[in-house]
Design an enzyme around this catalytic site. Structure first.
Site, PDB file in Angstrom:
ATOM      1  N   TYR A 259      -1.809   0.428  10.125  1.00  0.00           N
ATOM      2  CA  TYR A 259      -1.866  -0.121   8.762  1.00  0.00           C
ATOM      3  C   TYR A 259      -0.578   0.201   7.994  1.00  0.00           C
ATOM      4  O   TYR A 259      -0.012  -0.669   7.319  1.00  0.00           O
ATOM      5  CB  TYR A 259      -3.078   0.463   8.052  1.00  0.00           C
TER       6      TYR A 259
ATOM      7  N   SER B  63       0.852  -1.189   0.000  1.00  0.00           N
ATOM      8  CA  SER B  63       0.000   0.000   0.000  1.00  0.00           C
ATOM      9  C   SER B  63       0.882   1.230   0.000  1.00  0.00           C
ATOM     10  O   SER B  63       1.960   1.246   0.603  1.00  0.00           O
ATOM     11  CB  SER B  63      -0.905   0.027   1.233  1.00  0.00           C
TER      12      SER B  63
END
Length: 250
Positions: free
Chosen positions: A149, A136
């Site tokens: 995250y 990501s």
């Protein structure tokens, strides 16, 4: 350039929707046999491949169960795509992110890949295959609201580098694909932009997407096909950023 992955056996995690589903469809379209793992098999996944396994990949046994099923059905694995991930739970900041959020985020975004890779590697080494980890853009961005995250995805990128250093001499290619905001359920559900107080257009502008549009899952899938096709055998240990121009620094 045309790709032919006939005879190749692939495992894709998080395969029911979004990027994972697009990867299953893309690999199958060029001849690979694909087993897709997800907590629930969507109708689209069952249409894309007859090999769908319902499994919780955030559990210690889930990834191994999926890989063992693939080995039993296919006899070997050439391609592993560690795509499963989530945990994009916005917090006010670090002090609002408790242990349960950290643990769940790392189980899903990092340990699922560690466990699937550990189970699949003997076969992938034997067949000189390829591993793709879907990261990501948050791994490169310091955002206190997504510190859990971002940390997990940064660790996944580092894992890819370490695996490449150890196993590329044995013929295994390991790479990361790092998408920015992609048109999946995570980014298109109304709660996201509502919580941020933005329209989709304002969200794109706020995040500096130079193209003016979100990334499509098929773009990530196309790169997976290229990297696993054997057409670029010298590419290993790389991190491919697909971010619509979001990251402006080198």
């Amino acid at each position: 350039m045309k790709f032919d992955l006939s005879g190749k056996k692939a495992v894709v995690t998080g395969a029911s929707h979004g990027i994972g589903l697009a990867v299953v469809q893309a690999l199958a379209s060029v001849g690979a046999e694909v087993i897709g793992g997800a907590r629930s098999a969507s109708e689209a996944l069952l249409t894309a491949t007859p090999h769908a396994v319902e499994v919780d990949l955030a559990t210690p046994d889930g990834p191994r169960t999926l890989v063992e099923r693939a080995l039993a059905e296919f006899g070997g694995i050439d391609i592993l795509v560690n795509n499963v991930g989530n945990g994009v739970k916005l917090a006010q900041g670090f002090l609002d992110t408790d242990d349960d959020v950290w643990q769940r985020t790392f189980e899903l975004n990092l340990f699922s890949a560690v466990r699937a890779t550990r189970a699949a590697l003997p076969s992938i080494i034997e067949r000189k295959g390829s591993i793709i980890n879907i990261g990501s853009v948050n791994s490169r961005i310091a955002d206190p609201r997504l510190v859990h995250y971002s940390a997990a995805k940064a660790a996944l990128t580092n894992l890819s580098k370490a695996l490449s250093a150890e196993f590329s001499p044995l013929g295994v290619r390991v790479n990361t694909i790092t998408p920015g905001p992609t048109r999946t359920r995570i980014w298109t559900k109304p709660e996201i932009t509502t919580k941020l107080g933005l329209s989709e257009e304002e969200f794109i502008e706020r995040n500096g997407l130079s193209t003016g549009t979100m990334i499509e899952p098929t773009e990530i899938a196309a790169l997976v096909v290229l990297l696993t096709s054997g057409e670029v055998p010298s590419v290993t240990g790389s991190d491919y950023l697909i971010d619509a121009g979001m990251v402006k620094t080198l």
